[in-house]
Design a protein around this motif. Structure first.
Motif, PDB file in Angstrom:
ATOM      1  N   PHE A 147       0.719  -1.230   0.096  1.00 29.31           N
ATOM      2  CA  PHE A 147       0.205  -0.109  -0.001  1.00 29.31           C
ATOM      3  C   PHE A 147       0.700   1.084  -0.066  1.00 29.31           C
ATOM      4  CE2 PHE A 147      -2.233   3.265   2.572  1.00 29.31           C
ATOM      5  CZ  PHE A 147      -3.311   3.487   1.706  1.00 29.31           C
ATOM      6  N   VAL A 171       0.938   4.244  -2.580  1.00 34.34           N
ATOM      7  CA  VAL A 171       0.701   5.776  -2.321  1.00 34.34           C
ATOM      8  C   VAL A 171       1.975   6.544  -2.710  1.00 34.34           C
ATOM      9  CG1 VAL A 171       0.755   7.272  -0.544  1.00 34.34           C
ATOM     10  CG2 VAL A 171      -0.544   5.536  -0.113  1.00 34.34           C
ATOM     11  N   ALA A 184       1.891   9.584  -5.704  1.00 36.32           N
ATOM     12  CA  ALA A 184       2.231  10.906  -5.269  1.00 36.32           C
ATOM     13  C   ALA A 184       3.063  11.236  -6.355  1.00 36.32           C
ATOM     14  CB  ALA A 184       2.905  11.086  -3.920  1.00 36.32           C
ATOM     15  N   GLN A 197      -9.253  25.403  17.890  1.00 36.24           N
ATOM     16  CA  GLN A 197      -9.245  24.255  17.019  1.00 36.24           C
ATOM     17  C   GLN A 197      -9.148  24.813  15.543  1.00 36.24           C
ATOM     18  OE1 GLN A 197     -12.625  22.508  16.697  1.00 36.24           O
ATOM     19  NE2 GLN A 197     -12.273  20.299  15.797  1.00 36.24           N
ATOM     20  N   LEU A 211     -10.182  18.361  22.037  1.00 36.34           N
ATOM     21  CA  LEU A 211     -11.615  17.866  21.759  1.00 36.34           C
ATOM     22  C   LEU A 211     -11.755  16.205  21.642  1.00 36.34           C
ATOM     23  CD1 LEU A 211     -12.455  20.895  19.574  1.00 36.34           C
ATOM     24  CD2 LEU A 211     -12.949  20.360  22.008  1.00 36.34           C
ATOM     25  N   LEU A 231      -2.984   9.986  11.474  1.00 42.07           N
ATOM     26  CA  LEU A 231      -3.749  10.680  10.438  1.00 42.07           C
ATOM     27  C   LEU A 231      -3.332  12.200  10.317  1.00 42.07           C
ATOM     28  CD1 LEU A 231      -7.031   9.193  10.517  1.00 42.07           C
ATOM     29  CD2 LEU A 231      -5.725   8.957   8.643  1.00 42.07           C
ATOM     30  N   GLY A 273      -0.045  14.509   8.160  1.00 41.93           N
ATOM     31  CA  GLY A 273       0.074  15.501   6.906  1.00 41.93           C
ATOM     32  C   GLY A 273      -0.091  16.985   7.486  1.00 41.93           C
ATOM     33  N   THR A 296       2.246  20.354   7.224  1.00 40.30           N
ATOM     34  CA  THR A 296       1.823  21.419   6.735  1.00 40.30           C
ATOM     35  C   THR A 296       2.195  22.624   7.608  1.00 40.30           C
ATOM     36  OG1 THR A 296       0.137  20.044   5.362  1.00 40.30           O
ATOM     37  CG2 THR A 296      -0.084  22.308   5.112  1.00 40.30           C
ATOM     38  N   SER A 297       1.576  22.471   8.730  1.00 34.09           N
ATOM     39  CA  SER A 297       1.511  23.819   9.609  1.00 34.09           C
ATOM     40  C   SER A 297       2.938  24.117   9.699  1.00 34.09           C
ATOM     41  CB  SER A 297       1.136  23.403  10.897  1.00 34.09           C
ATOM     42  OG  SER A 297      -0.224  22.667  10.767  1.00 34.09           O
ATOM     43  N   ILE A 310       8.052  15.024   1.379  1.00 33.07           N
ATOM     44  CA  ILE A 310       7.278  15.041   2.556  1.00 33.07           C
ATOM     45  C   ILE A 310       6.231  13.913   2.435  1.00 33.07           C
ATOM     46  CG2 ILE A 310       5.823  16.383   3.777  1.00 33.07           C
ATOM     47  CD1 ILE A 310       7.458  18.596   3.235  1.00 33.07           C
ATOM     48  N   THR A 311       5.813  13.829   1.148  1.00 30.73           N
ATOM     49  CA  THR A 311       4.598  12.867   1.160  1.00 30.73           C
ATOM     50  C   THR A 311       5.095  11.337   1.296  1.00 30.73           C
ATOM     51  OG1 THR A 311       3.847  14.141  -0.768  1.00 30.73           O
ATOM     52  CG2 THR A 311       2.906  11.982  -0.666  1.00 30.73           C
ATOM     53  N   VAL A 313       5.446  11.171   5.148  1.00 32.55           N
ATOM     54  CA  VAL A 313       4.152  11.122   5.984  1.00 32.55           C
ATOM     55  C   VAL A 313       3.714   9.825   5.745  1.00 32.55           C
ATOM     56  CG1 VAL A 313       1.897  12.037   5.894  1.00 32.55           C
ATOM     57  CG2 VAL A 313       3.853  13.572   6.024  1.00 32.55           C
ATOM     58  N   MET A 359       2.779   6.875   8.588  1.00 28.65           N
ATOM     59  CA  MET A 359       1.300   6.509   8.916  1.00 28.65           C
ATOM     60  C   MET A 359       1.529   4.852   8.771  1.00 28.65           C
ATOM     61  SD  MET A 359      -1.293   8.614   6.747  1.00 28.65           S
ATOM     62  CE  MET A 359      -1.811  10.268   7.211  1.00 28.65           C
ATOM     63  N   ILE A 414      -5.854   5.896  -1.221  1.00 23.61           N
ATOM     64  CA  ILE A 414      -4.525   6.319  -1.470  1.00 23.61           C
ATOM     65  C   ILE A 414      -4.384   7.805  -1.312  1.00 23.61           C
ATOM     66  CG2 ILE A 414      -3.079   6.282  -3.569  1.00 23.61           C
ATOM     67  CD1 ILE A 414      -4.446   3.963  -4.692  1.00 23.61           C
ATOM     68  N   ILE A 454      -1.703  11.333   1.582  1.00 19.95           N
ATOM     69  CA  ILE A 454      -0.684  12.386   0.899  1.00 19.95           C
ATOM     70  C   ILE A 454      -1.298  13.833   1.469  1.00 19.95           C
ATOM     71  CG2 ILE A 454      -0.329  13.424  -1.365  1.00 19.95           C
ATOM     72  CD1 ILE A 454      -0.755  10.755  -2.615  1.00 19.95           C
ATOM     73  N   PRO A 455      -0.297  14.562   1.838  1.00 19.42           N
ATOM     74  CA  PRO A 455      -0.749  15.907   2.481  1.00 19.42           C
ATOM     75  C   PRO A 455      -1.455  16.780   1.384  1.00 19.42           C
ATOM     76  CG  PRO A 455       1.481  15.334   3.444  1.00 19.42           C
ATOM     77  CD  PRO A 455       0.717  14.570   2.149  1.00 19.42           C
ATOM     78  N   TYR A 503      -3.785  29.299   3.488  1.00 20.14           N
ATOM     79  CA  TYR A 503      -2.700  28.448   3.326  1.00 20.14           C
ATOM     80  C   TYR A 503      -1.570  28.740   2.140  1.00 20.14           C
ATOM     81  CZ  TYR A 503      -1.684  26.003   7.812  1.00 20.14           C
ATOM     82  OH  TYR A 503      -1.343  25.683   9.043  1.00 20.14           O
TER      83      TYR A 503
END
Lengths: 331, 299
Positions: A12, A16, A20, A151, A216, A263, A266, A270-271, A307-308, A311, A315, B132, B136-137, B231
């Motif tokens: 898997f 991915v 990407a 949040q 939360l 989860l 990602g 990004t942040s 990065i993809t 991440v 995961m 899939i 991916i971000p 963003y």
């Protein structure tokens, strides 16, 4: 856990990564922009070479980068180079490779991310658990409410506000950068303190920016666990509140949060990327920002891919570790 | 003997408005969120009536002026009146949010319904693609797309499209799971046995029951779209000419606004964005409770 399951997850992961890299290959080629032409047109504006020469140079470089070959052939060689961790060469910082640029910046990003992610996960989950725990004092339970608002707020905005109040108004902490201006970083104590001082505001904004979700979701989890028989049983056994909280309640409520953690990875990356821009910190995010500003496409696509893959791998890793935490799940 | 006439207790159903108000008093996050949103809408509408839209663009007014009576939010390095820029920026943010949110929800509803209701290859494909793409971000893919477009031709509408391109997955999965559970309910079986066709069941039986979910996922989608476009704009991939809130912060950062003492420049768009995203998150949470009463336990 069976070998078959592990292989399945790794398969898997490959899928991915393939998806990407296919996206980062085809999207740019759908557009009419030609990175090499743009780069040389930019150079031509500053230096003087004639348009005829320009065409020759562009043709030569297109051949060198392989842009003149058929699309499928390019795709095959692109996939091959990714398998060799070759992300291409920077157009703007030639002859540096994208991989070199990322590796130079990576320690900064990892340092910031590791600390902030762990802290926000720990503090957020504790706060959430305490907020849902029926025996905690009222003021602690009410403490979770502001996080509903928080949040929704991205860490970057917290960063701008913190920069204004603490950096600009109170002048307590620096306004950006990794060191004070003029300081040559060395391996000594004052340099380290200076560096730390510059990391506080980014860290705080990242911690608080991502904490709300943990508070939360943990509060929601905690409420469901309270009704469980084993918690009631523990109470009737006369165990102390602390033991019940720690061993019966927190530990069980924490399990789904680990999945949530995977989860959220990602978003975490990004942040950090966007926060580095606001605080002018060195790191993968600023390399990306520079690349965006300079139209350095190879770097943009390389970082996105890097990065993809990171991440997605993390995961899958969390997913593989999960059965060790929760013995009920035996794949 | 005199009969005592008891006053007949009159049972009056409170009016709809009262009921709504009572509900809002119970659902605090919904009401607070709506209040902030209302305030923002009022600000934008009043602003649109009073500003000169030209002042939201560079070289319109004197540059680098601190907040004053003429320029309530000051002016920036490029000579924009930040008050005008904020009003236009809010309007554009709302436009992107509603457009991208609406489109994303629409795609989600159509895909979610068809894949869950009819199943088969379509369902497997939709589920597979979502699975899939989940690790991916999304932001990074948006960076690739936005970066590949010629920066000069980026408009508010392209921004909305870029965001939608990857943001349909959330609503699709939500609607899909709801339809999957809904189509096994008894009232659907009864309808099927009475000879109602597929379209009749979808539009007559399932869709009306899902309206609260669709509304909730619309708000989520608006939130996600505003967040994503913000963003993109903050890293400099927005329509650079437009006074989008993220663009203003990007410009301020580029010119070192805090270092130069122009504090008002980044702070106003940042506060506005906090209010927009915060209120959307609150409304989102409130609607979640409305659509899914099980969440109420966590209150």
């Amino acid at each position: 856990m069976s070998i078959k399951k592990v292989l399945q997850r790794l398969g898997f992961l490959l899928l991915v990564i393939w998806a990407a890299s296919t996206i980062t290959f085809f999207i740019p080629r759908l557009s009419s922009r030609n990175p090499i032409r743009e780069r040389f047109a930019e150079l031509a504006r500053t230096g003087g070479f004639s348009p005829a020469d320009l065409e020759i140079i562009i043709a030569a470089y297109s051949a060198k980068f392989g842009i003149d070959r058929p699309l499928l052939e390019q795709y095959a060689s692109y996939m091959g180079s990714i398998a060799r961790f070759d992300l291409g060469i920077s157009l703007h910082k030639y002859p540096k490779t994208v991989w070199e640029l990322i590796m130079e910046a990576l320690p900064w990003t990892i340092g910031l991310l590791l600390v902030t992610t762990i802290l926000s996960f720990v503090i957020g989950n504790l706060l959430g658990a305490v907020a849902a725990w029926p025996r905690s004092p009222g003021w602690l339970r009410a403490f979770a409410t502001p996080f509903v608002l928080l949040q929704g707020v991205p860490p970057v905005l917290l960063g701008v506000l913190l920069l204004f109040f603490i950096g600009f108004r109170l002048k307590l902490l620096p306004l950006g950068g990794a060191y004070s201006i003029g300081r040559v970083p060395q391996w000594d104590w004052p340099s380290f303190l200076d560096l730390l001082k510059h990391q506080i505001l980014p860290a705080v904004s990242l911690i608080f920016g991502s904490m709300g979700a943990w508070v939360l979701s943990m509060r929601g989890m905690g409420v469901t666990i309270q009704g469980e028989d084993y918690v009631n049983f523990a109470e009737h056994k006369g165990l102390s509140g602390y033991t019940i909280f720690k061993d019966y309640y927190l530990r069980n409520a924490l399990l789904p949060q680990v999945t949530g953690f995977a989860l959220a990875l990602g978003t975490v990356f990004t942040s950090a990327i966007v926060a580095e821009q606001i605080f002018s910190l060195p790191g993968v995010g600023s390399v990306l920002n520079d690349a965006i500003r300079a139209n350095d496409f190879m770097v943009i696509y390389g970082i996105v891919l890097f990065i993809t893959i990171t991440v997605a791998s993390l995961m899958v890793l969390v997913e593989l570790i999960y059965p060790l935490l929760d013995p009920r799940i035996r794949h | 003997m005199a009969t005592i006439a008891f006053p007949q207790p009159e049972v009056r159903q409170p009016s709809r408005a009262t009921l709504v108000l009572r509900y809002l008093r119970r659902n605090k996050s919904l009401s607070v969120g709506l209040l902030i949103l209302l305030f923002l809408v009022a600000f934008t509408v009043i602003g649109l009536l009073t500003i000169n839209p030209k002042e939201a663009y560079p070289l319109a007014v004197r540059a680098k002026q601190p907040p004053s009576v003429t320029y309530p939010f000051g002016t920036d390095f490029f000579g924009r009146n930040l008050y005008a820029a904020m009003v236009i920026g809010m309007w554009q943010t709302a436009l992107i949010g509603v457009l991208a949110g609406g489109l994303g929800t629409l795609i989600g509803v159509v895909l979610g319904f068809t894949s869950a209701y009819f199943g088969g290859i379509l369902d497997a494909t939709v589920k597979g693609i979502c699975q899939i793409l989940t690790p991916i971000p999304i932001f990074l893919i948006q960076v690739v797309i936005a970066g590949s477009i010629d920066r000069r031709s980026v408009t508010i509408y392209t921004m909305a499209l870029i965001v939608v391109l990857l943001a349909w997955m959330g609503p699709t999965l939500v609607i899909r799971s709801q339809v999957l559970s809904m189509k096994e309910r008894q009232f659907v079986s009864v309808a099927k046995l009475s000879g109602v066709g597929d379209m009749g069941i979808i539009f007559g039986e399932i869709l009306p029951n899902l309206l609260p979910f669709i509304a909730a996922s619309f708000v989520t989608q608006v939130f996600v779209s505003v967040y994503a476009s913000f963003y993109l704009a903050v890293v400099g991939l927005g329509p650079l000419r437009e006074p989008l809130l993220g663009n203003i912060i990007w410009g301020a950062q580029l010119q070192g606004a805090f270092f130069n003492g122009w504090w008002w420049w980044p702070i106003t768009p940042a506060v506005a964005m906090v209010l927009i995203l915060g209120s959307l998150a609150l409304v989102n949470m409130g609607l979640d409770e409305l659509a899914n009463p099980r969440v109420r336990r966590s209150e």
